[in-house]
Design an enzyme around this catalytic site. Sequence first.
Site, mmCIF file in Angstrom:
data_model
loop_
_atom_site.group_PDB
_atom_site.id
_atom_site.type_symbol
_atom_site.label_atom_id
_atom_site.label_comp_id
_atom_site.label_asym_id
_atom_site.label_seq_id
_atom_site.Cartn_x
_atom_site.Cartn_y
_atom_site.Cartn_z
ATOM 1 N N GLY B 46 -32.444 4.141 13.836
ATOM 2 C CA GLY B 46 -32.472 4.986 15.013
ATOM 3 C C GLY B 46 -33.887 5.321 15.411
ATOM 4 N N PRO B 83 -25.102 21.519 16.271
ATOM 5 C CG PRO B 83 -24.760 23.706 17.036
ATOM 6 C CD PRO B 83 -24.029 22.452 16.665
ATOM 7 C CG ASP B 84 -26.141 23.958 11.889
ATOM 8 O OD1 ASP B 84 -27.149 24.443 12.430
ATOM 9 O OD2 ASP B 84 -25.074 24.580 11.730
ATOM 10 C CD GLU B 114 -37.206 -0.500 0.664
ATOM 11 O OE1 GLU B 114 -36.434 -0.850 -0.233
ATOM 12 O OE2 GLU B 114 -37.900 0.529 0.611
#
Lengths: 234, 234
Positions: B46, B83-84, B114
């Site tokens: 990402g 949110p977390d 990797e």
Amino acid sequence: MTRSSRQAKMMVAVDCIIFGFDGQDLKLLVIKRALQPEKGKWSLMGGLVNENEGFEDAAIRVLHKLTGLDGVYMEQLFAFGHPDRDPAGRTASIAYFTLIDISKYEQQLSHEYEADWKSLKDMPKLIFDHMDMVKMAWEKLQYKAAIHPILFELLPLKFTIPQLQILYEAVYDTVFDKRNFSRKILSTGLLIKQKDKEKASSKRGAFYYKLDKRKYNAKFHAFLNFVPDPDNLK
Amino acid sequence: MTRSSRQAKMMVAVDCIIFGFDGQDLKLLVIKRALQPEKGKWSLMGGLVNENEGFEDAAIRVLHKLTGLDGVYMEQLFAFGHPDRDPAGRTASIAYFTLIDISKYEQQLSHEYEADWKSLKDMPKLIFDHMDMVKMAWEKLQYKAAIHPILFELLPLKFTIPQLQILYEAVYDTVFDKRNFSRKILSTGLLIKQKDKEKASSKRGAFYYKLDKRKYNAKFHAFLNFVPDPDNLK
DNA sequence: GCAAAAGTGTTGCGAATACACCCATGG
DNA sequence: CCATGGGTGTATTCGCAACACTTTTGC
């Protein structure tokens, strides 16, 4: 890869594409935008996501604020993130696809917004990329309803088979054979026949049906096949 | 409704769920995370969205950086926004669902990361909510492949019907009757028989087929029905 | 008594399944 | 020559589509 300044933070909003069915046409609930830019133009109902709020929570809050409704059918449609989609600054929007029983809405209407049900066939121009959202939602509705029995979410608790057929015909902008249609619907086993009739739209009257919630929840993901020529869908 | 401080801006990332097929099992391409927090743990590939970049552009860039590949099958899966979900601070992630031809990857592997192909059946723990993303992507793969011919995206240009069947069987973790399977596949008209055979996996050898790109693009959205008992899907 | 909508039944066709045998070849 | 995987054919079932007539009742 470091978190350099090129990766700015951005505002994140939710927008709700709210479908309803008035017995004749498919409708979308839109509002007159209350703030600049584009004040006074037609827009989807939306709002910014709060600091400690998830996306779906935000969409539920926004929908509740407009309609007073809870527990309605809602699913995430798409995350719109074009850098220039909002002229006021970089803002992403997570669009939510919503189906409500239009009769429940009418009772609970909040007057905080200038809201109106617009026919899908005759939609006014909407701000930003809201038209893209509507188009995508509309395609998704057609796609999903061909496979899953979601259209019941648009109907009141009690409804007749002819009403249901009008709804399907509105969604696919076509006509179905009523004999095949009612057989197909009844063969799902999802409907429970009531003892009373709806007498307003015909002399003879049509029996009401209710959804069998238990079977509905169990069979929701079963594949159906409501559309004769699915090549027309994407 | 004003843009008060309760509506903080947030970081927005994209994550790629990258499927591949090695001829036997379905695989997912994961990397060892290079930065804190959770450095060294397995993660989806990402990256943060740049200032002037759309979400899909970001996903394409991120995928290219890892695999060197362009023009692969990719679609937005879901926007994750709890949110977390990232302990480093509020970060949304737009997850992208990607199917690649694993043989193309091997040639172009970048060694900056990797990276490793892990079997879906034997997935290591992943950071944050990446497992949720994988689970959702896996369900979507099953769902879509039952209706649309997307699994060809996982195969090389030339492939045999038995290879294709192994792929379908891997996706649905079941076995199909080979006579019905090949009839069904060939009846789509999407395949062009080649003159040469694949001789590695059997003495007789199996004919290669190629996808008819023209028909594939035209028929992609047509509904198929590859799965005998679709009630098993959601 | 008639217009207007509700409700029901049959038939034929195409698709899907279940199932069994022959083919080609490397060893 | 035989074991292994590749390739094909058929009968049956089931679901879907096409299609027409009877019922009810408000006016």
